[in-house]
Design a protein around this motif. Structure first.
Motif, PDB file in Angstrom:
ATOM      1  N   SER A 252       0.810  -1.224   0.000  1.00  0.00           N
ATOM      2  CA  SER A 252       0.000   0.000   0.000  1.00  0.00           C
ATOM      3  C   SER A 252       0.846   1.278   0.000  1.00  0.00           C
ATOM      4  CB  SER A 252      -0.939   0.003   1.206  1.00  0.00           C
ATOM      5  OG  SER A 252      -0.211  -0.124   2.417  1.00  0.00           O
ATOM      6  N   PHE A 253       1.989   1.273   0.714  1.00  0.00           N
ATOM      7  CA  PHE A 253       2.798   2.489   0.765  1.00  0.00           C
ATOM      8  C   PHE A 253       3.367   2.841  -0.605  1.00  0.00           C
ATOM      9  CE2 PHE A 253       5.907  -0.849   1.361  1.00  0.00           C
ATOM     10  CZ  PHE A 253       7.056  -0.386   0.744  1.00  0.00           C
ATOM     11  N   LEU A 254       3.752   1.819  -1.381  1.00  0.00           N
ATOM     12  CA  LEU A 254       4.243   2.070  -2.737  1.00  0.00           C
ATOM     13  C   LEU A 254       3.105   2.528  -3.653  1.00  0.00           C
ATOM     14  CD1 LEU A 254       6.763  -0.818  -3.554  1.00  0.00           C
ATOM     15  CD2 LEU A 254       7.255   1.618  -3.369  1.00  0.00           C
ATOM     16  N   HIS A 255       1.942   1.903  -3.494  1.00  0.00           N
ATOM     17  CA  HIS A 255       0.783   2.257  -4.319  1.00  0.00           C
ATOM     18  C   HIS A 255       0.393   3.721  -4.098  1.00  0.00           C
ATOM     19  CE1 HIS A 255      -2.821   1.654  -6.643  1.00  0.00           C
ATOM     20  NE2 HIS A 255      -3.587   2.024  -5.626  1.00  0.00           N
ATOM     21  N   HIS A 256       0.345   4.130  -2.833  1.00  0.00           N
ATOM     22  CA  HIS A 256      -0.015   5.527  -2.529  1.00  0.00           C
ATOM     23  C   HIS A 256       1.061   6.491  -3.017  1.00  0.00           C
ATOM     24  CE1 HIS A 256      -3.519   4.210  -0.491  1.00  0.00           C
ATOM     25  NE2 HIS A 256      -2.905   3.738   0.595  1.00  0.00           N
ATOM     26  N   ALA A 257       2.328   6.108  -2.876  1.00  0.00           N
ATOM     27  CA  ALA A 257       3.425   6.977  -3.340  1.00  0.00           C
ATOM     28  C   ALA A 257       3.338   7.189  -4.849  1.00  0.00           C
ATOM     29  CB  ALA A 257       4.771   6.362  -2.964  1.00  0.00           C
ATOM     30  N   ILE A 258       3.020   6.129  -5.587  1.00  0.00           N
ATOM     31  CA  ILE A 258       2.893   6.253  -7.048  1.00  0.00           C
ATOM     32  C   ILE A 258       1.692   7.115  -7.404  1.00  0.00           C
ATOM     33  CG2 ILE A 258       2.346   4.947  -9.152  1.00  0.00           C
ATOM     34  CD1 ILE A 258       4.132   2.714  -8.095  1.00  0.00           C
ATOM     35  N   GLU A 259       0.588   6.960  -6.677  1.00  0.00           N
ATOM     36  CA  GLU A 259      -0.595   7.780  -6.931  1.00  0.00           C
ATOM     37  C   GLU A 259      -0.289   9.253  -6.702  1.00  0.00           C
ATOM     38  OE1 GLU A 259      -3.663   6.197  -4.416  1.00  0.00           O
ATOM     39  OE2 GLU A 259      -4.570   5.083  -6.089  1.00  0.00           O
ATOM     40  N   GLN A 260       0.444   9.564  -5.613  1.00  0.00           N
ATOM     41  CA  GLN A 260       0.786  10.954  -5.312  1.00  0.00           C
ATOM     42  C   GLN A 260       1.734  11.533  -6.364  1.00  0.00           C
ATOM     43  OE1 GLN A 260       2.352  10.743  -1.333  1.00  0.00           O
ATOM     44  NE2 GLN A 260       0.341  10.400  -0.402  1.00  0.00           N
ATOM     45  N   THR A 261       2.729  10.730  -6.772  1.00  0.00           N
ATOM     46  CA  THR A 261       3.670  11.181  -7.796  1.00  0.00           C
ATOM     47  C   THR A 261       2.958  11.424  -9.125  1.00  0.00           C
ATOM     48  OG1 THR A 261       5.403   9.850  -6.743  1.00  0.00           O
ATOM     49  CG2 THR A 261       5.832  10.642  -8.981  1.00  0.00           C
ATOM     50  N   THR A 262       2.017  10.550  -9.458  1.00  0.00           N
ATOM     51  CA  THR A 262       1.248  10.704 -10.693  1.00  0.00           C
ATOM     52  C   THR A 262       0.409  11.973 -10.651  1.00  0.00           C
ATOM     53  OG1 THR A 262       1.140   8.299 -10.965  1.00  0.00           O
ATOM     54  CG2 THR A 262      -0.462   9.608 -12.195  1.00  0.00           C
ATOM     55  N   ALA A 263      -0.199  12.240  -9.493  1.00  0.00           N
ATOM     56  CA  ALA A 263      -1.009  13.453  -9.349  1.00  0.00           C
ATOM     57  C   ALA A 263      -0.156  14.712  -9.509  1.00  0.00           C
ATOM     58  CB  ALA A 263      -1.704  13.458  -7.987  1.00  0.00           C
ATOM     59  N   ILE A 264       1.046  14.688  -8.929  1.00  0.00           N
ATOM     60  CA  ILE A 264       1.957  15.841  -9.053  1.00  0.00           C
ATOM     61  C   ILE A 264       2.372  16.028 -10.504  1.00  0.00           C
ATOM     62  CG2 ILE A 264       4.242  16.718  -8.436  1.00  0.00           C
ATOM     63  CD1 ILE A 264       3.883  15.265  -5.729  1.00  0.00           C
ATOM     64  N   ALA A 265       2.745  14.918 -11.155  1.00  0.00           N
ATOM     65  CA  ALA A 265       3.163  14.986 -12.559  1.00  0.00           C
ATOM     66  C   ALA A 265       2.020  15.465 -13.449  1.00  0.00           C
ATOM     67  CB  ALA A 265       3.652  13.610 -13.022  1.00  0.00           C
ATOM     68  N   GLY A 266       0.791  15.070 -13.110  1.00  0.00           N
ATOM     69  CA  GLY A 266      -0.358  15.455 -13.917  1.00  0.00           C
ATOM     70  C   GLY A 266      -0.687  16.928 -13.852  1.00  0.00           C
TER      71      GLY A 266
END
Length: 311
Positions: A252-266
């Motif tokens: 879950s920690f990796l999944h949330h980190a990727i979601e946050q990074t994707t949101a920032i990149a978006g």
């Protein structure tokens, strides 16, 4: 009332089939990473077999693959009923194995010298050229090796598919697992048969009087080795993306980190939409590469330790 009941039954069946179709499509997409590797590995398994025996060998391996899936599908359904908590660990184990297998391919030049590969190739060539070589025994060994490889890859496919349909009713699980097992077997070995006979088809067309057919035959002959290399490269890349994706969704920690990074990149101007699409895939692949490297280190250390213990 009977007519209404019949219509209700038909509607229920249609709903189930629609759900099954959607789940099958999702499962097929998730197992695509294994498919490229499965194609490349099985096409390579018939290397060294005489041309006239290539298709019988592919057929024998395909039948072995079906037997593998006849074992794996009931086992997966039993797990989903008796121990559903095992699905996620098995899925994570399958993802880790995909990453390990992918990284092992990348590290092959470091783990094996050119001299070792050349010696293996020469030994194979010498065995095939020797009239005393039992070709039936050679074929049987090839087939057994390919079926063992298929069992591992099929287990990965079934585990990924089971994870996709874990929350579905039993009938839907049975339908999707059986459908994926059949589709993957027919698809993989149908394509393998086409790939291994591509050069023969090119040679046949090259001997025709028609200039266009000769050109097509030469193109097929030249394309065959590049197709194998491309399949291997695409299959390896897909293994990191799919295997890494399984691991990131399970942690879950990796999944949330990727979601946050994707949101920032978006949110970045101009390139945000493109980065939002690419970021999860790239980060899944990077996770897969790191996981594969760690797995290879652990396996290599364990093998060396075992050899020391055995003396």
């Amino acid at each position: 009332m009977a007519g209404a009941s019949l219509l209700t039954l038909i509607d229920d069946i249609a709903t189930v089939l629609d759900d099954v179709a959607v789940m099958t499509k999702v499962a097929a997409k998730k197992t695509a990473g294994v498919l490229g590797d499965d194609l490349a590995l099985n096409a390579q398994q018939v290397a060294g077999v005489h041309a006239e025996r290539e298709l019988p060998v592919v057929w024998a391996v395909a039948m072995g693959s079906l037997r593998n899936k006849l074992i794996l599908v009931p086992a997966a359904l039993l797990i989903s009923v008796v121990a559903p908590w095992l699905i996620t660990p098995l899925l994570m184990l399958g993802g880790a194995y995909l990453c390990f297998e992918g990284f092992e391919k990348l590290a092959h030049p470091l783990l094996h010298s050119v001299a070792e590969d050349e010696a293996h190739h020469q030994a194979l060539t010498a065995a095939l050229s020797d009239p005393a070589t039992d070709m039936l025994a050679f074929e049987r060994d090839k087939i057994k090796g390919a079926i063992r490889t298929d069992f591992i890859l099929s287990a990965e496919i079934i585990a990924i598919t089971l994870g996709t349909v874990a929350a579905a009713p039993f009938l839907s699980q049975l339908t999707v697992l059986s459908g994926i097992a059949l589709i993957m077997t027919v698809g993989v070995y149908g394509l393998v048969a086409g790939i291994v006979k591509l050069d023969d088809g090119g040679l046949y067309l090259s001997g025709k009087d028609n200039t266009a057919l000769q050109w097509l035959g030469a193109l097929m002959l030249n394309a065959a080795p590049y197709l194998m290399k491309t399949l291997a490269i695409v299959g390896t890349a897909a293994m990191f993306m799919v295997g890494g994706g399984i691991l990131t969704h399970g942690l879950s920690f990796l999944h949330h980190a990727i979601e946050q990074t994707t949101a920032i990149a978006g949110n970045l101007p101009l390139v945000g939409r493109t980065l939002a699409l690419l970021t999860p895939t790239v980060l899944d692949a990077l996770t897969g590469i790191v996981a594969g490297a760690l797995a290879l280190l652990l396996v290599t250390a364990g093998q060396r330790g075992w050899r020391l213990v055995r003396g």
